[in-house]
Design a protein around this motif. Structure first.
Motif, short mmCIF file in Angstrom:
data_model
loop_
_atom_site.label_atom_id
_atom_site.label_comp_id
_atom_site.label_asym_id
_atom_site.label_seq_id
_atom_site.Cartn_x
_atom_site.Cartn_y
_atom_site.Cartn_z
N ILE A 119 5.81 -11.55 -4.66
CA ILE A 119 4.78 -12.47 -5.12
C ILE A 119 3.51 -12.21 -4.32
O ILE A 119 3.56 -12.10 -3.09
N LEU A 120 2.38 -12.11 -4.98
CA LEU A 120 1.12 -11.84 -4.30
C LEU A 120 0.76 -12.97 -3.33
O LEU A 120 1.11 -14.14 -3.56
N PRO A 121 0.07 -12.63 -2.23
CA PRO A 121 -0.20 -13.61 -1.16
C PRO A 121 -0.81 -14.93 -1.62
O PRO A 121 -0.39 -16.00 -1.17
N GLU A 122 -1.80 -14.88 -2.50
CA GLU A 122 -2.50 -16.10 -2.89
C GLU A 122 -1.65 -17.04 -3.73
O GLU A 122 -2.04 -18.19 -3.98
N TYR A 123 -0.47 -16.59 -4.16
CA TYR A 123 0.40 -17.42 -4.99
C TYR A 123 1.67 -17.84 -4.25
O TYR A 123 2.56 -18.46 -4.84
N ARG A 124 1.76 -17.48 -2.98
CA ARG A 124 2.92 -17.88 -2.18
C ARG A 124 2.77 -19.33 -1.73
O ARG A 124 1.68 -19.85 -1.63
N GLY A 125 3.90 -19.96 -1.44
CA GLY A 125 3.87 -21.33 -0.95
C GLY A 125 3.67 -22.38 -2.04
O GLY A 125 3.43 -23.55 -1.74
N PRO A 153 13.81 -9.63 4.62
CA PRO A 153 12.37 -9.82 4.37
C PRO A 153 11.66 -8.51 4.03
O PRO A 153 11.80 -7.51 4.75
N LEU A 154 10.89 -8.52 2.97
CA LEU A 154 10.20 -7.32 2.52
C LEU A 154 9.21 -6.81 3.56
O LEU A 154 9.00 -5.60 3.68
N GLN A 155 8.59 -7.72 4.31
CA GLN A 155 7.59 -7.28 5.27
C GLN A 155 8.20 -6.47 6.41
O GLN A 155 7.53 -5.64 7.01
N LEU A 156 9.47 -6.70 6.70
CA LEU A 156 10.13 -5.92 7.74
C LEU A 156 10.45 -4.53 7.22
O LEU A 156 10.38 -3.54 7.94
N GLU A 157 10.80 -4.47 5.96
CA GLU A 157 11.02 -3.18 5.32
C GLU A 157 9.73 -2.38 5.29
O GLU A 157 9.71 -1.17 5.52
N LYS A 167 1.07 4.03 -1.33
CA LYS A 167 -0.25 4.38 -1.85
C LYS A 167 -0.40 3.96 -3.30
O LYS A 167 -0.51 4.77 -4.21
N ASN A 168 -0.34 2.67 -3.55
CA ASN A 168 -0.63 2.16 -4.88
C ASN A 168 -1.26 0.78 -4.76
O ASN A 168 -1.14 0.09 -3.75
N GLU A 169 -1.96 0.39 -5.80
CA GLU A 169 -2.75 -0.83 -5.77
C GLU A 169 -1.89 -2.07 -5.54
O GLU A 169 -2.28 -2.99 -4.81
N TRP A 170 -0.70 -2.11 -6.15
CA TRP A 170 0.15 -3.29 -6.03
C TRP A 170 0.58 -3.52 -4.59
O TRP A 170 0.50 -4.64 -4.08
N ASN A 171 1.06 -2.48 -3.93
CA ASN A 171 1.51 -2.63 -2.54
C ASN A 171 0.36 -3.02 -1.62
O ASN A 171 0.57 -3.75 -0.63
#
Length: 228
Positions: A119-125, A153-157, A167-171
């Motif tokens: 989920i994109l940052p601005e839509y979390r929480g 957690p995805l951020q640890l991965e 190297k893509n816009e989504w990531n």
């Protein structure tokens, strides 16, 4: 939130399967899901934004049984050795006893694997993660006997990224570095997230599971009113 604006989520499910030369592909359905936040204003004008992506896999174990296909071949060829070893006794080509007891309750031995929810940052929480997970579990309810996921957690991965995947816009939009970087805190937060929806932790592992046969009050209380 403006009371004149109606907000809800729309999930677009895309199913892919294969009939090619890779035999094990016959025994898995892959769902790629795009999640949109939809808003309707006071003039009934609708706008939508892509806010998340989800990968889900349905392992068709019942079809494997019919075809006498061996489970170790299935999971090893699909790069899910850890999941296969967790669930199955490769020597007998059957579920381990503790999982068989769960499966027997539902009379369906297919496995729903929640592989990735982004989920994109601005839509979390906003409670969107819970709504997305509930929708998946209910939409596919009759297709599986056990739902399982690895709560990592995805951020640890992403802390050790494969450059070819980053190297893509989504990531770039996902901004993993903005998320909690302390592994102990991040894991505790994620574990609590799934426990709050009625998932059970398998022993002391990173895996959580849910049997759709049993009533789940925690999941039942999640509804559109959680949008904030």
């Amino acid at each position: 939130m403006d009371t004149d604006i109606i907000t809800f989520l729309r999930l677009n499910y895309s199913l892919s399967s294969s009939t090619g030369n890779i035999e094990e592909e016959r025994y898995i359905n892959k769902y790629n899901i795009e999640v949109y936040e939809v808003q309707i204003d006071e003039n009934d004008k609708e706008s939508s934004s892509l806010i998340g992506k989800v990968d889900v896999k349905l392992f068709l174990w019942e079809l494997c049984i019919e075809d006498n296909y061996w489970v170790d071949d299935l999971f090893s060829q699909l790069d899910h050795n850890e999941l296969g070893s967790l669930l199955f006794d490769y020597g007998t080509n059957s579920f381990k006893k503790e999982w068989q007891e769960e499966i027997d309750e539902s009379s369906n031995s297919n496995i729903l694997y929640l592989d990735r929810i982004e989920i994109l940052p601005e839509y979390r929480g906003k409670g969107y993660g819970r709504l997305i997970t509930k929708d998946i579990l209910l939409r596919l309810n009759s297709s599986y006997g056990i739902a399982i996921l690895k709560a990592f957690p995805l951020q640890l991965e992403a802390s050790h990224p494969d450059p070819s995947k980053q190297k893509n816009e989504w990531n770039t939009k996902m901004n993993f570095k903005q998320m909690e970087q302390d592994s102990n805190i991040a894991k505790k937060q994620l574990y609590n997230f799934y426990k709050e929806m009625g998932f059970k932790r398998y022993k002391r592992s990173e895996y959580f599971y849910l049997n759709p046969t049993f009533q789940n009050p925690k999941l039942d209380k999640i509804d559109i009113n959680e949008l904030s």
